[in-house]
Design a protein around this motif. Sequence first.
Motif, short mmCIF file in Angstrom:
data_model
loop_
_atom_site.label_atom_id
_atom_site.label_comp_id
_atom_site.label_asym_id
_atom_site.label_seq_id
_atom_site.Cartn_x
_atom_site.Cartn_y
_atom_site.Cartn_z
N GLY A 56 28.95 53.36 -10.29
CA GLY A 56 29.25 52.86 -8.95
C GLY A 56 29.17 53.91 -7.87
O GLY A 56 29.75 53.75 -6.80
N ASP A 57 28.43 55.01 -8.13
CA ASP A 57 28.38 56.10 -7.16
C ASP A 57 26.97 56.44 -6.69
O ASP A 57 26.77 57.43 -5.99
N ALA A 58 25.98 55.63 -7.05
CA ALA A 58 24.60 55.85 -6.60
C ALA A 58 23.83 54.54 -6.73
O ALA A 58 24.25 53.64 -7.47
N TYR A 59 22.73 54.45 -6.00
CA TYR A 59 21.92 53.24 -6.09
C TYR A 59 21.22 53.16 -7.44
O TYR A 59 20.76 54.17 -7.99
N ALA A 60 21.13 51.95 -7.98
CA ALA A 60 20.36 51.68 -9.19
C ALA A 60 18.93 51.34 -8.76
O ALA A 60 18.57 51.47 -7.59
N ILE A 73 19.10 44.27 0.16
CA ILE A 73 17.89 43.75 -0.44
C ILE A 73 17.85 42.23 -0.29
O ILE A 73 18.87 41.61 0.02
N LYS A 74 16.67 41.66 -0.50
CA LYS A 74 16.51 40.21 -0.41
C LYS A 74 15.88 39.69 -1.69
O LYS A 74 14.86 40.20 -2.14
N ASP A 75 16.51 38.67 -2.25
CA ASP A 75 15.98 37.99 -3.43
C ASP A 75 14.83 37.10 -2.96
O ASP A 75 15.04 36.19 -2.15
N THR A 76 13.63 37.35 -3.44
CA THR A 76 12.45 36.60 -2.97
C THR A 76 12.35 35.21 -3.60
O THR A 76 11.57 34.39 -3.14
N VAL A 77 13.16 34.93 -4.62
CA VAL A 77 13.14 33.62 -5.26
C VAL A 77 14.00 32.63 -4.47
O VAL A 77 13.58 31.52 -4.16
N ASN A 78 15.23 33.04 -4.12
CA ASN A 78 16.14 32.11 -3.41
C ASN A 78 16.49 32.56 -2.00
O ASN A 78 17.37 31.98 -1.37
N ASN A 79 15.84 33.61 -1.50
CA ASN A 79 16.03 34.11 -0.13
C ASN A 79 17.45 34.54 0.19
O ASN A 79 17.88 34.49 1.34
N GLU A 80 18.21 35.02 -0.79
CA GLU A 80 19.55 35.52 -0.54
C GLU A 80 19.51 37.02 -0.28
O GLU A 80 18.76 37.76 -0.92
N PHE A 81 20.35 37.46 0.65
CA PHE A 81 20.52 38.88 0.92
C PHE A 81 21.67 39.39 0.07
O PHE A 81 22.69 38.71 -0.10
N LYS A 82 21.52 40.64 -0.44
CA LYS A 82 22.52 41.23 -1.33
C LYS A 82 22.60 42.73 -1.05
O LYS A 82 21.64 43.32 -0.56
N PRO A 83 23.72 43.35 -1.44
CA PRO A 83 23.76 44.81 -1.41
C PRO A 83 22.83 45.36 -2.49
O PRO A 83 22.70 44.75 -3.56
N MET A 84 22.21 46.49 -2.23
CA MET A 84 21.43 47.17 -3.26
C MET A 84 22.37 47.47 -4.43
O MET A 84 23.48 47.96 -4.22
N PRO A 85 21.96 47.13 -5.67
CA PRO A 85 22.85 47.38 -6.80
C PRO A 85 23.13 48.86 -7.01
O PRO A 85 22.33 49.72 -6.62
N LEU A 86 24.26 49.13 -7.64
CA LEU A 86 24.68 50.50 -7.92
C LEU A 86 24.58 50.78 -9.41
O LEU A 86 24.53 49.85 -10.23
N ASN A 87 24.57 52.05 -9.75
CA ASN A 87 24.54 52.45 -11.16
C ASN A 87 25.87 52.07 -11.82
O ASN A 87 26.79 51.59 -11.15
N GLU A 88 25.98 52.30 -13.10
CA GLU A 88 27.19 51.91 -13.84
C GLU A 88 28.44 52.61 -13.33
O GLU A 88 29.52 52.03 -13.34
N SER A 99 25.60 58.11 4.98
CA SER A 99 25.39 56.88 4.21
C SER A 99 26.35 56.84 3.03
O SER A 99 26.73 57.89 2.49
N PRO A 100 26.75 55.64 2.60
CA PRO A 100 27.74 55.56 1.52
C PRO A 100 27.25 56.09 0.18
O PRO A 100 28.04 56.54 -0.63
N PHE A 101 25.92 56.06 -0.04
CA PHE A 101 25.33 56.57 -1.29
C PHE A 101 24.05 57.32 -0.95
O PHE A 101 23.37 56.98 0.02
#
Length: 133
Positions: A70-74, A53-68, A110-112
């Motif tokens: 850690g085994d599925a996308y949040a 994913i990309k943060d539209t405020v500071n233009n940083e790329f990040k992994p899609m967050p995971l649930n608590e 895919s990992p998740f």
Amino acid sequence: MGKQAVLSHERKTMGNGLDSVVIRRYLSGIIGGTTLNMDGFPHDVIHAGHIIIKDTVNNEFKPMPLNEAGDAYASLPSNHTYAGVCMQSATKEQPIVGIMYAGEVNDLASPFPVDAIKSSLASALPQIVFMHD
């Protein structure tokens, strides 16, 4: 004597063995890749096929967050957009990855699971196709 560089590194195994099968067909992506902001990512390795994913405020790329667990996308955080799919596994310490935004991804490798976000991914990244044999 001037500065010296260490040209050898301790060998680490970081892949899950699926890097070569998760990206079925690469069509287009971010040339040269990018460095991910790994703050809050719970695992030591990000694997090929992880949604980026990309943060539209500071233009940083990040992994899609995971649930608590850690085994599925949040959920997609606010002020973020889907950017693409991670091309290869990388460690949290050196998160330099290619990001594909057009191509085929093996959803079973895919990992998740992507089922819960597949329709929003298709809207944001219409040239990414999730399929399997």
